[in-house]
Enzyme design. Sequence first.
Site, PDB file in Angstrom:
ATOM      1  N   SER A   1      14.089  12.457  -4.349  1.00 32.85           N
ATOM      2  CA  SER A   1      14.361  13.741  -4.518  1.00 32.85           C
ATOM      3  C   SER A   1      13.102  14.499  -4.084  1.00 32.85           C
ATOM      4  CB  SER A   1      14.929  14.218  -5.964  1.00 32.85           C
ATOM      5  OG  SER A   1      15.358  15.374  -5.929  1.00 32.85           O
TER       6      SER A   1
ATOM      7  N   ASP B   1      26.281  13.092  -4.374  1.00 35.27           N
ATOM      8  CA  ASP B   1      25.313  13.865  -4.842  1.00 35.27           C
ATOM      9  C   ASP B   1      25.700  15.304  -5.245  1.00 35.27           C
ATOM     10  OD1 ASP B   1      22.751  15.124  -5.636  1.00 35.27           O
ATOM     11  OD2 ASP B   1      21.684  13.758  -4.116  1.00 35.27           O
TER      12      ASP B   1
ATOM     13  N   HIS C   1      23.026  11.701  -7.688  1.00 38.40           N
ATOM     14  CA  HIS C   1      21.982  11.912  -7.123  1.00 38.40           C
ATOM     15  C   HIS C   1      21.054  11.131  -7.410  1.00 38.40           C
ATOM     16  CE1 HIS C   1      18.504  14.696  -6.041  1.00 38.40           C
ATOM     17  NE2 HIS C   1      18.072  14.534  -7.195  1.00 38.40           N
TER      18      HIS C   1
END
Length: 252
Positions: A102, A198, A228
């Site tokens: 991320s 996600d 995610h």
Amino acid sequence: MTQPTGHLDRGNGTKLAWAHHPGREPTVVFLPGFRSDMTGDKATALAAFCADRGHAMLRFDYSGHGASSGDFLAGTIGAWSADALAVIDALTTGQLILVGSSMGGWIALLAAIARPDRVAALVGIAAAPDFTQRLMWDAMTPAEQATLRRDGVLYVPSQYGDPTPITHALIQDGANHLLLSRRIPIRCPLRLLHGQADPDVPWDLALQIAEQAESQDVRVSLVKDGDHRLSRPADLALLRQTIAALLDQSSP
């Protein structure tokens, strides 16, 4: 599995927590996400995988995250990128494979740009470059933007726990590190893993990264039902398979 651990004194009152397992090169470096830390499923699974293979592995917490000291609200993309480079420079030598989750994917890209001679490959897991602009600021209502400017911080609901604090400084500093509006000067092998389910970072962002990167050795792996975090057993198996291939490709 026990890894040597410690804290790196940044000289500004902040100490960064780290865990470093020695081994052969290249060293795998895990860069966690926004409000995440080095004890998550992906980081610990990767640490065990590298230990089994005899490869060096470094994981750490940014300032204001996990076991590191510092105020989370004072953090910015620039500050956390500097944390990453400080830990890498102090605790590793030789070639690296950066694995960013991320926000860590954004910071990994910035680190690879800053240390091009040291990064042998880069893996992004739901990598989120430019998220402060695209997924935060641009997604806010005019009223929310006004609140952020006035108060300096905005708390937004999070499905992962307490509301997420977003600071005006984070947004302003993030604008200084945007990557997707230009060619990304990354020439090492690049692997991008992203779940198509996600809810936080759109999966087509992986395609944009692939398109903008200068590297010709780029592969995108989409997991149709992946969320995610990509931390399910099958997701972790994909991560291990991806890292193993890069280690075999990059090892002396």
